[in-house]
Design a protein around this motif. Structure first.
Motif, PDB file in Angstrom:
ATOM      1  N   ALA A 198      -5.930   3.359   0.445  1.00 30.61           N
ATOM      2  CA  ALA A 198      -5.734   2.492   1.614  1.00 30.61           C
ATOM      3  C   ALA A 198      -6.887   2.574   2.600  1.00 30.61           C
ATOM      4  O   ALA A 198      -7.117   1.625   3.358  1.00 30.61           O
ATOM      5  CB  ALA A 198      -4.422   2.859   2.316  1.00 30.61           C
ATOM      6  N   SER A 213       4.065   4.735   4.522  1.00 28.43           N
ATOM      7  CA  SER A 213       2.910   5.353   3.863  1.00 28.43           C
ATOM      8  C   SER A 213       1.809   5.705   4.853  1.00 28.43           C
ATOM      9  O   SER A 213       1.041   6.645   4.627  1.00 28.43           O
ATOM     10  CB  SER A 213       2.339   4.411   2.796  1.00 28.43           C
ATOM     11  N   TYR A 214       1.743   4.958   5.948  1.00 25.49           N
ATOM     12  CA  TYR A 214       0.674   5.144   6.938  1.00 25.49           C
ATOM     13  C   TYR A 214       0.624   6.584   7.439  1.00 25.49           C
ATOM     14  O   TYR A 214      -0.457   7.131   7.682  1.00 25.49           O
ATOM     15  CB  TYR A 214       0.898   4.163   8.093  1.00 25.49           C
ATOM     16  N   VAL A 234       3.034  -2.675   9.276  1.00 28.13           N
ATOM     17  CA  VAL A 234       3.190  -1.234   9.140  1.00 28.13           C
ATOM     18  C   VAL A 234       4.591  -0.855   9.613  1.00 28.13           C
ATOM     19  O   VAL A 234       5.005  -1.247  10.706  1.00 28.13           O
ATOM     20  CB  VAL A 234       2.128  -0.474   9.965  1.00 28.13           C
ATOM     21  N   LEU A 288       0.841  -1.197   0.000  1.00 26.53           N
ATOM     22  CA  LEU A 288       0.000   0.000   0.000  1.00 26.53           C
ATOM     23  C   LEU A 288       0.879   1.251   0.000  1.00 26.53           C
ATOM     24  O   LEU A 288       1.859   1.323   0.731  1.00 26.53           O
ATOM     25  CB  LEU A 288      -0.898   0.020   1.242  1.00 26.53           C
ATOM     26  N   CYS A 318       2.551  -2.007   4.462  1.00 31.43           N
ATOM     27  CA  CYS A 318       2.347  -0.567   4.384  1.00 31.43           C
ATOM     28  C   CYS A 318       3.603   0.097   4.953  1.00 31.43           C
ATOM     29  O   CYS A 318       3.699   0.348   6.152  1.00 31.43           O
ATOM     30  CB  CYS A 318       1.099  -0.169   5.166  1.00 31.43           C
TER      31      CYS A 318
END
Length: 304
Positions: free
Chosen positions: A114, A132-133, A156, A68, A129
């Motif tokens: 997302a 990007s979070y 993440v 993502l 991910c």
């Protein structure tokens, strides 16, 4: 004329960011080829710290992965190079992903938000991910989407919120806010940190994900502390060799930061957090512990 919600404006800005930054096909090819050309650089070495934390999950190459916020396709490319059979690279904008596929870096790509993934429940095994979070305007919406779409879990990798990790820092923050509410912002410069694309930098904490997992009655989380944030302008052009004084200086800084983190004297810069939807196998648990992960088993909700 009605005003669109901020999160929708954020999506639009992020989707247009790479189009505006690299407006022509030549510019897009140039930036992707630059990463290939400088594969042995300091930047590549720093990125490998992130990617190495994924190795325990790569025992089974048959698992289906999705990335993502993988604008360049680098995350998917790493997984494919590691032997994973199927990886779907996703981002709001697919301009660069299209070229990455043409260059043979990735095999599949699609446009995904997302916070509203178009895929069905349990349609991939793992979701990655990476960095990007912190861009998401509604990050918790993304967490619920990831656990919905992933069959086994998601990972993440993000900067850590230092205040939540170190109780002395929280104590000092509380005292300063009592003495002068505005003083803390002068000392804690990145308390409200924003990036040029328009997002607030949403840092994470172990406790935050522990609560998230418990609320959803999930079985386990695994957390690894990382110190990879020694990037500097131009490091993608400098080879990561011990004969290079800049690379040696980074290694020394990282060594001391790792020691401070190991003995609990300073929070790590970054966390790699895995949230499991299914109970990890004994083999995976052993691999995670060997690689330095801390596993927390979440008690089953006794009222369900």
């Amino acid at each position: 004329m009605p005003v669109s919600p901020f999160h929708q404006d954020s999506y639009n800005k992020h989707a247009d960011w790479y189009k505006n930054t690299f407006p022509s096909p030549e510019k897009k090819h140039e930036v992707l080829n630059r990463f290939i050309k400088y594969s042995g650089s300091i930047n590549h070495w720093l990125q490998s710290i992130f990617f190495d934390s994924l190795k325990p999950f790569l025992i089974d190459k048959e698992k289906i992965w999705m990335t993502l916020g993988d604008a360049y396709g680098h995350d998917a490319a790493f997984l494919l190079k590691s032997g994973v059979k199927q990886v779907i690279a996703t981002d709001l904008s697919t301009d660069l992903l299209e070229i990455s596929k043409k260059l043979g870096l990735i095999t599949e790509y699609k446009s995904e938000n997302a916070e509203s993934i178009l895929m069905e429940d349990n349609s991939v095994d793992y979701i990655l991910c990476k960095e990007s979070y912190h861009h998401f305007p509604r990050p918790y919406a993304a967490l619920y989407e990831m656990i919905r779409v992933a069959n086994h879990g998601f990972i993440v990798i993000e900067p850590q919120d230092p205040i939540s990790r170190m109780s002395p820092l929280l104590f000092i923050t509380n005292i300063l806010e009592k003495l002068s509410p505005g003083m803390i912002n002068k000392i804690w410069k990145n308390r409200f940190s924003y990036e040029p694309v328009g997002n607030y930098v949403y840092k994470v904490s172990e406790r935050e994900f522990e609560k998230y997992a418990a609320a959803l009655n999930l079985p386990c989380i695994a957390v690894k502390q990382l110190n990879p944030n020694f990037w500097f302008l131009g490091c993608e052009k400098i080879q990561a060799k011990n004969t290079n004084h800049k690379f040696m200086a980074i290694q020394i800084k990282k060594f001391f930061r790792d020691m401070l983190t190991k003995f609990g004297l300073a929070p790590s810069q970054t966390l790699c957090i895995a949230v499991f939807k299914t109970t990890p196998s004994p083999e995976l648990r052993r691999a995670l512990k060997k690689d330095g992960y801390k596993l927390t088993d979440i008690p089953h909700n006794p009222y369900l």
